[in-house]
Write an enzyme that holds these catalytic residues in place. Structure first.
Site, mmCIF file in Angstrom:
data_model
loop_
_atom_site.group_PDB
_atom_site.id
_atom_site.type_symbol
_atom_site.label_atom_id
_atom_site.label_comp_id
_atom_site.label_asym_id
_atom_site.label_seq_id
_atom_site.Cartn_x
_atom_site.Cartn_y
_atom_site.Cartn_z
ATOM 1 C CE1 TYR A 68 -8.075 -2.110 10.368
ATOM 2 C CE2 TYR A 68 -5.967 -3.252 10.353
ATOM 3 C CZ TYR A 68 -7.289 -3.191 9.984
ATOM 4 O OH TYR A 68 -7.838 -4.218 9.257
ATOM 5 C CB ALA A 124 -19.336 -17.430 6.614
ATOM 6 N N GLY A 162 -17.858 -14.207 2.209
ATOM 7 C CA GLY A 162 -17.961 -12.754 2.421
ATOM 8 C C GLY A 162 -17.990 -12.073 1.061
ATOM 9 C CB ALA A 163 -19.464 -13.359 -2.010
ATOM 10 C CB SER A 164 -22.694 -9.573 -0.145
ATOM 11 O OG SER A 164 -22.363 -9.535 1.225
ATOM 12 C CB THR A 211 -15.618 -1.680 2.878
ATOM 13 O OG1 THR A 211 -14.925 -1.847 4.115
ATOM 14 C CG2 THR A 211 -14.644 -1.777 1.728
HETATM 15 P P1 NAD Z 1 -17.408 -5.549 4.029
HETATM 16 O O1 NAD Z 1 -18.102 -5.155 5.279
HETATM 17 O O2 NAD Z 1 -17.616 -4.738 2.819
HETATM 18 O O3 NAD Z 1 -17.743 -7.073 3.661
HETATM 19 C C1 NAD Z 1 -17.833 -8.070 4.635
HETATM 20 C C2 NAD Z 1 -18.460 -9.320 4.057
HETATM 21 O O4 NAD Z 1 -18.570 -10.292 5.107
HETATM 22 C C3 NAD Z 1 -19.881 -9.131 3.514
HETATM 23 O O5 NAD Z 1 -20.044 -9.914 2.351
HETATM 24 C C4 NAD Z 1 -20.769 -9.695 4.634
HETATM 25 O O6 NAD Z 1 -22.032 -10.162 4.196
HETATM 26 C C5 NAD Z 1 -19.895 -10.826 5.094
HETATM 27 N N1 NAD Z 1 -20.201 -11.330 6.436
HETATM 28 C C6 NAD Z 1 -20.042 -10.706 7.636
HETATM 29 N N2 NAD Z 1 -20.391 -11.546 8.637
HETATM 30 C C7 NAD Z 1 -20.776 -12.715 8.065
HETATM 31 C C8 NAD Z 1 -21.214 -13.971 8.557
HETATM 32 N N3 NAD Z 1 -21.321 -14.224 9.862
HETATM 33 N N4 NAD Z 1 -21.518 -14.950 7.654
HETATM 34 C C9 NAD Z 1 -21.420 -14.723 6.321
HETATM 35 N N5 NAD Z 1 -20.981 -13.563 5.801
HETATM 36 C C10 NAD Z 1 -20.668 -12.567 6.660
HETATM 37 O O7 NAD Z 1 -15.863 -5.611 4.435
HETATM 38 P P2 NAD Z 1 -14.487 -5.426 3.649
HETATM 39 O O8 NAD Z 1 -13.904 -4.131 4.061
HETATM 40 O O9 NAD Z 1 -14.619 -5.773 2.214
HETATM 41 O O10 NAD Z 1 -13.647 -6.529 4.414
HETATM 42 C C11 NAD Z 1 -13.266 -7.777 3.856
HETATM 43 C C12 NAD Z 1 -11.868 -8.110 4.322
HETATM 44 O O11 NAD Z 1 -10.964 -7.134 3.766
HETATM 45 C C13 NAD Z 1 -11.682 -8.019 5.848
HETATM 46 O O12 NAD Z 1 -10.817 -9.039 6.263
HETATM 47 C C14 NAD Z 1 -11.016 -6.663 6.023
HETATM 48 O O13 NAD Z 1 -10.276 -6.562 7.220
HETATM 49 C C15 NAD Z 1 -10.128 -6.648 4.800
HETATM 50 N N6 NAD Z 1 -9.574 -5.333 4.411
HETATM 51 C C16 NAD Z 1 -10.367 -4.233 4.330
HETATM 52 C C17 NAD Z 1 -9.794 -3.012 4.017
HETATM 53 C C18 NAD Z 1 -10.633 -1.753 3.935
HETATM 54 O O14 NAD Z 1 -10.070 -0.664 3.951
HETATM 55 N N7 NAD Z 1 -11.929 -1.875 3.828
HETATM 56 C C19 NAD Z 1 -8.423 -2.915 3.744
HETATM 57 C C20 NAD Z 1 -7.658 -4.060 3.792
HETATM 58 C C21 NAD Z 1 -8.234 -5.282 4.141
#
Ligand code: NAD
Length: 400
Positions: A234, A112, A48-50, A274
């Site tokens: 949430y 993934a 989930g690097a993008s 995000t």
């Molecule tokens: P994001 O949507 O910015 O990133 C999600 C990533 O997952 C992307 O790189 C996307 O390409 C990848 N992805 C999704 N489905 C995929 C698949 N089937 N195969 C491969 N890659 C896939 O999300 P984010 O907010 O950065 O979330 C990342 C983590 O951080 C999550 O667990 C989220 O719950 C957690 N988080 C987010 C927040 C917030 O406020 N955004 C706060 C705390 C924790």
């Protein structure tokens, strides 16, 4: 192509390649300005690097600690008159910048959750890195194809009781009520299967079996607890149940990883704009209030500030990693201070269309949404740009 934001609901269907690259540059510059991370991991796999936290972790590891990185993501290139997704442009920019500094960077575009992605990544680790020192699991997905081929979807719903709350329309800035019925037991279970810890465990099991985790390897997964005002949707909702499952998975991973001298951490991060967060009902109001008060207090952070602080003051600060009583690493410490939460609680029910711009930082929230898609200051939206940006990426075919 002339590229402008096209917003539909909480989605923007366009992205600007130059602005996405600029966003990546700003994150790289921030990390470099913090100085070298001396004890950081040298070889890092990010699942989930993008986007959001995953991309920021990749940038912190590479440009702060000089790490080689392998990134797995689900992004689409440009096609016809459709732009690429923001994560495509950002990963392309990251790869170019990392390689220009002599840092190995490999990308996998694929699902993934699939076994074929896991095996293809293992092959790549074996042939180019030998092993990895850190595995970051940062997926946010709406659906998952299970190992048996069936598809399950996550639901963003309350559990037990209905939810109603205010949301802000990104385009018009109008506030409206949203009401959601409680999730069914199946929806809860499906959300846990998509966003819980099972696939994280499958990744670690596959990597361990293949012998590609280095001695002392650590793995992290990101969670969110947040403010009590968002708990009904949430923390106490379907997504909260999935996040509880991460704690279970971290405990389950303890034994196999300790054989390597490694560890698994659930890291509690701050609420931020995000792609994933923008889809959660009610988050727009909460984040707009949060941005307002944290900016006023000089404590606002973005993903890159959070992941850099995670590395420098928690995971690689030297000595034992600081954790809370549940064993989690806390980066939501500034968000949850009384000074911040008092402001949020005080105004949560007061915000309306007339005072939105004074009580909240909705404009900052909206700007963060636009920036996420590359519509940032310094980018000429009238310029004719080439939307088709190539990237060196290993495409993992879908498993059927
Ligand atoms: P994001 O949507 O910015 O990133 C999600 C990533 O997952 C992307 O790189 C996307 O390409 C990848 N992805 C999704 N489905 C995929 C698949 N089937 N195969 C491969 N890659 C896939 O999300 P984010 O907010 O950065 O979330 C990342 C983590 O951080 C999550 O667990 C989220 O719950 C957690 N988080 C987010 C927040 C917030 O406020 N955004 C706060 C705390 C924790």
């Amino acid at each position: 192509m002339i590229i402008k934001p096209r917003i539909r609901g909480f989605l923007c269907t366009t992205a600007h390649p130059a602005g996405c690259a600029l966003e990546v540059d700003q994150q790289i510059n921030y990390v470099k300005a913090q100085g070298r991370i001396e004890n950081g991991p040298r070889r890092v796999l990010i699942i989930g690097a993008s986007g959001g936290y995953g991309l920021a972790t990749r940038i912190t590891a590479a440009f702060g600690g000089g790490a080689e990185t392998l990134g797995v993501f689900f992004e689409r290139p440009a096609e016809g008159n459709r732009t690429a997704s923001p994560g495509w442009y950002k990963s392309a920019a990251f790869t170019e910048r990392a390689r220009a500094e002599g840092l190995y960077a490999a990308n996998f575009a694929g699902d993934a959750f699939s076994e074929s992605s896991k095996q293809r990544v293992i092959e790549e680790i074996r042939s180019h890195m030998g092993q990895v020192d850190m595995v970051v699991y940062s997926l946010a997905a709406g659906a998952r194809t299970l190992p048996d081929g069936s598809l399950v979807r996550s639901a963003l719903k309350p559990v037990g009781e209905p939810f109603s709350g205010a949301t802000i329309d990104l385009n018009s800035g109008e506030m409206r009520e949203v009401s959601l019925e409680p999730a069914s037991p199946e929806e809860v279970a499906d959300t846990v299967r998509v966003m819980g810890g099972e696939d994280w465990e499958l990744w670690i099991a596959a990597l361990l079996k293949a012998g590609v985790l280095a001695p002392g390897c650590i793995t992290t997964n990101y969670t969110y607890l947040g403010s009590e005002v968002t708990w009904p949707i949430y923390h106490h909702g379907t997504i909260g149940k999935a996040k509880e499952d991460l704690d279970r998975a971290a405990r389950a991973l303890k034994a196999p990883l300790s054989e390597l001298g490694g560890a698994a951490y659930v890291c509690v991060m701050k609420g931020l704009m995000t792609q994933a967060a923008s889809a959660i009902p009610g988050m727009s109001l909460y984040l707009s209030l949060l941005f307002k008060v944290m900016k006023e207090q000089g404590k606002h952070e973005d993903c890159i500030e959070q992941t850099t602080r995670l590395f420098t003051s928690r995971l690689f600060a030297g000595g034992d990693v600081l954790v809370d009583e549940a064993g989690r690493v806390r980066l939501d410490d500034w968000e949850l201070t009384d000074r911040v939460q008092d402001y949020v609680r005080q105004h949560w029910h007061e915000v309306n269309g007339d005072n939105l711009d004074t009580l909240t930082d909705f404009s900052g929230y909206k700007q963060a949404f636009l920036s996420m898609h590359g519509f940032v200051d310094g980018v000429d939206e009238e310029a004719d740009v080439i939307a088709d940006v190539p990237m060196d990426v290993i495409t993992v075919p879908e498993q059927r």
